[in-house]
Write a protein that holds these residues in place. Sequence first.
Motif, PDB file in Angstrom:
ATOM      1  N   THR A   1       0.830  -1.210   0.000  1.00  0.00           N
ATOM      2  CA  THR A   1       0.000   0.000   0.000  1.00  0.00           C
ATOM      3  C   THR A   1       0.858   1.252   0.000  1.00  0.00           C
ATOM      4  OG1 THR A   1      -1.702  -1.188   1.245  1.00  0.00           O
ATOM      5  CG2 THR A   1      -1.858   1.215   1.202  1.00  0.00           C
ATOM      6  N   GLU A   2       1.909   1.230   0.803  1.00  0.00           N
ATOM      7  CA  GLU A   2       2.828   2.357   0.862  1.00  0.00           C
ATOM      8  C   GLU A   2       3.415   2.660  -0.514  1.00  0.00           C
ATOM      9  OE1 GLU A   2       7.351   3.078   2.486  1.00  0.00           O
ATOM     10  OE2 GLU A   2       6.046   1.735   3.630  1.00  0.00           O
ATOM     11  N   GLN A   3       3.847   1.620  -1.205  1.00  0.00           N
ATOM     12  CA  GLN A   3       4.446   1.813  -2.518  1.00  0.00           C
ATOM     13  C   GLN A   3       3.413   2.253  -3.546  1.00  0.00           C
ATOM     14  OE1 GLN A   3       7.273   2.504  -3.592  1.00  0.00           O
ATOM     15  NE2 GLN A   3       8.359   0.685  -4.285  1.00  0.00           N
TER      16      GLN A   3
ATOM     17  N   ALA B   1       4.127   6.651   2.995  1.00  0.00           N
ATOM     18  CA  ALA B   1       4.291   6.276   4.400  1.00  0.00           C
ATOM     19  C   ALA B   1       2.993   6.474   5.184  1.00  0.00           C
ATOM     20  CB  ALA B   1       5.428   7.088   5.025  1.00  0.00           C
ATOM     21  N   LEU B   2       2.293   7.555   4.913  1.00  0.00           N
ATOM     22  CA  LEU B   2       1.015   7.802   5.599  1.00  0.00           C
ATOM     23  C   LEU B   2       0.011   6.685   5.318  1.00  0.00           C
ATOM     24  CD1 LEU B   2       0.386  11.650   5.160  1.00  0.00           C
ATOM     25  CD2 LEU B   2       0.879  10.422   7.271  1.00  0.00           C
TER      26      LEU B   2
ATOM     27  N   LEU C   1       0.899   3.545   7.226  1.00  0.00           N
ATOM     28  CA  LEU C   1       0.573   3.678   8.641  1.00  0.00           C
ATOM     29  C   LEU C   1      -0.905   3.404   8.897  1.00  0.00           C
ATOM     30  CD1 LEU C   1       1.531   4.437  11.482  1.00  0.00           C
ATOM     31  CD2 LEU C   1       1.075   6.836  10.924  1.00  0.00           C
ATOM     32  N   VAL C   2      -1.755   3.892   8.006  1.00  0.00           N
ATOM     33  CA  VAL C   2      -3.202   3.655   8.135  1.00  0.00           C
ATOM     34  C   VAL C   2      -3.506   2.161   8.092  1.00  0.00           C
ATOM     35  CG1 VAL C   2      -5.439   3.977   7.010  1.00  0.00           C
ATOM     36  CG2 VAL C   2      -3.864   5.907   7.215  1.00  0.00           C
ATOM     37  N   VAL C   3      -2.865   1.442   7.168  1.00  0.00           N
ATOM     38  CA  VAL C   3      -3.076  -0.005   7.050  1.00  0.00           C
ATOM     39  C   VAL C   3      -2.681  -0.724   8.340  1.00  0.00           C
ATOM     40  CG1 VAL C   3      -2.271  -2.106   5.883  1.00  0.00           C
ATOM     41  CG2 VAL C   3      -2.844  -0.068   4.545  1.00  0.00           C
TER      42      VAL C   3
END
Length: 453
Positions: free
Chosen positions: A163-165, A202-203, A206-208
Amino acid sequence: MKNKSKQEELLKGSAWMTAGSIGSRLLGAVYTIPWVTWMGIHSNEANSLFAQGYNIYNLFLIVATAGIPAAVSRLVAQYNGENNCSMSRHLYRSGLYVALLMGIMSSFVMVSGASLMDNGDKDVIPVINSLAFAVLIMPTISVTRGYFQGYGLMAPSAISQFTEQFFRVAYMLGITFFIMEVIHGNWKNAVTQSTFAAFIGALSGLVVLIIALIKYRKILSINNAKSDKLGSTRKLMLKVVCQSIPFIIIESGITTYQLIDQYTFFSIMKLFRNISRYKLNVYYALFSFNANKLYMIIISIAMSIAATVIPILAMLKSKNDKRGIKTQIKNTQLLFLFIMVPTALGLYSVAQQIYTVFYKYDSLGIMVLEFSAFIALPLGMYTVNAAIMQGLSESKVMLKYLFIGILLKLIFQLPSIYFFQVFGPLLATGFSMIVVNLLILRYFYFNYDFKVL
């Protein structure tokens, strides 16, 4: 049955981490196709600027994060192996304090010291500054991933990584298209915004992880720890830091090699040849960005295996199960060879087609990628072997081997670049990493009766 279950655990964990790691690496490589197209004639310069900023970012990211998840993962697995889950939960909370502190400190140093790290190129400064935002929150993400991995829950880490990527690439492509194709702006601004995308990604990661903490709350039972039976938070924070320091140095091995290339390649080439800065940037981009983006997909497989093996070995070590450790080392090496060797050979065989699709046809760039496919093997093996050593609490021995490798890299860097130019940094890296891997395998043989053949 016990060895079989550990083998299944390794395979399952590696499958999740490999899926997340390869998926994110593929996204991180595929975006270059439109990105390079939009950069046009400035593509190699943009790649060089991007790589120089990211090498520095990776170092600070490792200092701020890489040691923390590995240390937390190892300690959580150790405490769980001792049936002390309350201490694992308390360790996680203590690790968050360390992560917050490390993030703030690393981000501050990046912003305030950017001018000292630009390697004589002022265009690198805004790139470093843009990446400081991601370093601020990545430690929190990393310590949470380490906590999940310590429980053998690899899925949250893998999904958050992907997800970050995904959101990083989405922002990067969107903003680059807007700057280069809509308003026809400066390519340097597009590179800076592309690196700022790391913060956006990164945000989302973090949510995941926050969602995963809620989903797995019954397993983790984060809020059920009894504070009167737990150790001092200060002592636990100190333990996390002490455990993290060796991990930081060891896991920064590949990044350290890349930084040696960044700060020596330009000066060594100028020392022996009269060559323009533009041409140097093109050469540097060929091996540090263009080829690196593709062969790092292979190394990401090794990284996923490494992330899985640390908590398993830590648990076996806490029980002093030498037979189990030997079996685990064997399984890990076989898994590495089974996956990595065919993948590296595959990259070599289709190097021309892949390079042309990603960057356009370039005979020198294709040869660099072909050579890099083989260099990826000792780099990947180092990643796996270093993880095994850390899982066995042999960080001091591993540090000694790494320092030997770095020393060899520095010794061979100048003659390698002098004789082989753009291939020189890769050659010096490959040779020194082979020596390090041989030293580690020798250690396994004498201490755990592990035989290569």
